[in-house]
Enzyme design. Structure first.
Site, mmCIF file in Angstrom:
data_model
loop_
_atom_site.group_PDB
_atom_site.id
_atom_site.type_symbol
_atom_site.label_atom_id
_atom_site.label_comp_id
_atom_site.label_asym_id
_atom_site.label_seq_id
_atom_site.Cartn_x
_atom_site.Cartn_y
_atom_site.Cartn_z
ATOM 1 N N ASP A 176 53.784 52.265 16.359
ATOM 2 C CA ASP A 176 53.357 51.002 15.788
ATOM 3 C C ASP A 176 54.276 50.626 14.628
ATOM 4 O O ASP A 176 55.459 50.950 14.648
ATOM 5 C CB ASP A 176 51.895 51.122 15.324
ATOM 6 C CG ASP A 176 51.107 49.848 15.544
ATOM 7 O OD1 ASP A 176 51.410 48.860 14.850
ATOM 8 O OD2 ASP A 176 50.191 49.833 16.387
ATOM 9 N N HIS A 227 49.612 46.706 10.715
ATOM 10 C CA HIS A 227 48.964 46.933 12.001
ATOM 11 C C HIS A 227 48.810 48.419 12.314
ATOM 12 O O HIS A 227 47.743 48.878 12.774
ATOM 13 C CB HIS A 227 49.804 46.233 13.081
ATOM 14 C CG HIS A 227 49.180 46.157 14.433
ATOM 15 N ND1 HIS A 227 49.372 47.123 15.393
ATOM 16 C CD2 HIS A 227 48.389 45.212 15.005
ATOM 17 C CE1 HIS A 227 48.734 46.778 16.503
ATOM 18 N NE2 HIS A 227 48.129 45.617 16.300
ATOM 19 N N ASN A 331 46.726 40.229 24.707
ATOM 20 C CA ASN A 331 45.798 39.251 24.151
ATOM 21 C C ASN A 331 46.050 37.818 24.622
ATOM 22 O O ASN A 331 45.853 36.879 23.869
ATOM 23 C CB ASN A 331 45.886 39.269 22.620
ATOM 24 C CG ASN A 331 45.563 40.620 22.035
ATOM 25 O OD1 ASN A 331 44.793 41.378 22.604
ATOM 26 N ND2 ASN A 331 46.153 40.927 20.887
ATOM 27 N N SER A 401 44.656 45.609 20.705
ATOM 28 C CA SER A 401 45.218 46.624 19.811
ATOM 29 C C SER A 401 44.127 47.455 19.169
ATOM 30 O O SER A 401 44.332 48.617 18.822
ATOM 31 C CB SER A 401 46.038 45.962 18.698
ATOM 32 O OG SER A 401 47.300 45.608 19.139
#
Length: 589
Positions: A176, A227, A331, A401
């Site tokens: 990430d 994130h 998404n 996520s």
């Protein structure tokens, strides 16, 4: 070289007795063996409760119980692990007797001991003297906001799994944006790596190095997301520490691997990171030892397009080394087949659900989805800095996520259960099968397909215990398809068959049926699954009004049906003026 840009898909303990079902076997002389299932769960036992019938010599005189144990001890002495003598420990106020073994007994030995005790003359019942533990309700101050752990019809039921497993001994690599310092996660970190080669993307003034900290991924007027820190908190935030939030597998370790920076991250960097985190060799980067490599990789990232050869090869290598790869579906409210790594093989592809137990409006869907997990309004660890790091904080994010780390954390719970029992860790394929067969159906809508359903951490962890002495191997699931086109004409009924053979036993309670029907005014249609014995299971009963087409995946409880036989998808058109085609349907169990 493919430089596709990837982006983030953006104890106060109360004593609760949790026991296995009270099913009882019956010995030849009528003695009941109670709670045998608990003994078969894989734990070790050393105590039993034996109740002799009223009127027996043993019931009248506790000293007679010791004499009765001689026959049982003669059998138990033959164990390959050495003698396991049974002795009378005490008489209870209820009149039953507590029997103790001289050492801990394996699951198989404990079952044998119960059978021998039940065979003694005059025994009314035998049951294991189970050890109870407090059921964990974390005292983290914001735990009550983390619906994804405990919601009755949408959560992963981690709160009940924590009494059995907490992730100890398992490493989860989070590929990430890196890790911002946060007191609610720092203690659960192991050394990671920064795999970003471009100094423009990295934003930290250099290329690859051993520092996976997140300097901020602000870009193009967008603030830094932090994130990776949010994802890591969902996987393994420190729990029961009187502060902040809880983590799915709070005794697991997170390996932060930085692959996303300002503007995203490249396929080449991500592929190298997958290889390295799973114990493979990457030029210029120290190779991890077997004890350092990740058992699970979480990738809450993605880009458009189908899975590339480079990414697929990296994933295949990780899986071959025993690392389970969990990915976010994306998404875009679109079919996951158009996104990567969601469309890659050998991954666990995760869709998002809301607290209303329905597919999140943003979540990708389709037949490539394996399972679903909470992904809307998920509270976790964060940083307050708008560009560069500031104070630690907490915030709610939504996205697949957020769903993916719930699954990665559950994999850690499952594997830690195996580790604690001395059982071999599951292969990635076995992990995927286990999660699917223990998932439960969404209570709300899931147009497009949400895989096998919402993961159930408790059921998965229980199944990982090796019940029945069979090593806990998950049942194998298979998908059967009929891809022939069937014309749906006015006021007619069609049947599309699938024949299943070579299987044994009944279908599961979480069987999955996917349908692809093109038909204007889908409200004209009654769609049913017909079991081999003729039983009907309604998928859609003239629902949807004037909307077109019926495309989706449905979870059906088929536990009363035998697997083998001919299954049919029956479509009845009940109105004039509109026709269509059944293009394809599948059944997975």
């Amino acid at each position: 070289m493919n430089r596709k840009s990837f982006k983030p898909h953006a104890l106060a303990a109360a004593l609760i007795v949790a026991m296995a079902p009270m099913g009882a076997a019956v010995a030849a002389d009528g003695a009941r063996i109670v709670n045998k299932a608990a003994v078969e769960s894989g734990a070790e036992f050393s105590g039993f409760i034996v109740k002799f019938r009223d009127g027996t010599a043993q019931r009248a005189n506790a000293a007679m119980v010791a004499r009765s144990l001689q026959g049982a001890n003669a059998v138990m002495a033959k164990s390959s692990r050495g003698a396991a003598g049974l002795r009378h420990f005490r008489r209870m106020s209820l009149g039953a007797d507590v029997i103790r073994a001289s050492r801990a007994l394996s699951s198989a030995e404990a079952v044998q001991a119960m059978q021998q005790l039940a065979a003694m003359p005059g025994v009314e019942y035998v049951e294991p003297d189970l050890i109870m533990h407090p059921a964990l309700t974390p005292n983290d101050t914001r735990y009550n906001e983390q619906w994804g752990f405990f919601d009755a019809d949408a959560g992963i039921r981690a709160n009940t799994a924590w009494d059995v497993a907490t992730g100890t001994g398992i490493i989860v690599a989070v590929l990430d944006t890196g890790q911002a310092t946060h007191s609610d996660i720092t203690g659960n970190l192991v050394a990671g790596y920064d795999f970003i080669t471009s100094t423009t993307v990295s934003g930290d003034g250099n290329g690859r190095d051993s520092d996976p900290s997140d300097p901020g991924d602000f870009s193009g007027g967008q603030n830094s997301s932090w994130h990776g820190t949010h994802v890591a908190g969902t996987v393994a935030a420190r729990t029961n520490n009187g502060a902040g939030v809880a983590g799915t597998a709070f005794n697991a370790k997170v390996m932060p691997v930085r692959v996303l920076g300002r503007g995203g991250g490249s396929t080449s960097d991500i592929a190298d990171a997958i290889i390295w985190a799973s114990g493979g060799t990457v030029s210029g980067v120290p190779t991890l030892s077997a004890s350092q490599k990740a058992h699970v990789i979480n990738m809450s990232l993605g880009g458009s397009g189908s899975c590339g050869t480079t990414t697929q090869n990296a994933i295949n290598g990780a899986v071959s080394r025993g690392t389970t790869v969990v990915v976010a579906a994306g998404n875009s409210n679109a079919n996951a087949s158009g996104f990567t790594p969601a469309s890659c093989a050998n991954v666990i592809n995760v869709a998002s659900v809301t607290s209303a137990s329905a597919r999140s409006s943003f979540s990708n869907y389709g037949t490539l989805i394996d399972v679903s997990a909470p992904g809307s309004s998920i509270l976790s660890t964060l940083n307050a800095g708008t560009t560069t790091p500031g104070a630690e904080s907490y915030a709610s994010y939504s996205g697949t996520s957020m769903a993916s780390p719930h699954v990665a954390g559950t994999v850690a719970l499952v594997q830690s259960r195996r580790l604690a029992l001395g059982l071999p860790l599951y292969t990635p394929a076995e992990v995927e099968s286990l999660l699917k067969t223990t998932a439960y159906a969404l209570a709300g809508a899931c147009s497009g397909g949400c895989g096998a359903g919402i993961i159930d951490a408790k059921r998965a962890v229980d199944a990982a215990g090796g019940g029945g002495g069979g090593g806990g191997t998950p049942p194998t699931t298979q998908t059967y398809a009929n891809e022939a086109d069937f014309a749906i004409r006015d006021n007619t009924t069609i049947n599309s068959p699938i024949t299943v053979s070579g299987r044994s036993g009944n279908a599961p309670s979480t069987a999955s049926v996917s349908v692809d029907i093109l038909h204007t005014y889908r409200g004209d249609l009654l769609v049913q699954l017909v079991a081999p014995d003729g039983s009907l299971y309604t998928i859609s009963n003239r629902a949807g009004g004037s909307a077109d087409n019926l495309i989706g995946t449905y979870t059906i409880n088929l536990s009363s049906e035998l697997l083998n036989g001919t299954w049919n998808l029956r479509v009845n058109d009940n109105a004039r003026g509109d026709t269509g085609t059944l293009r394809r349907w599948t059944i997975t169990f």
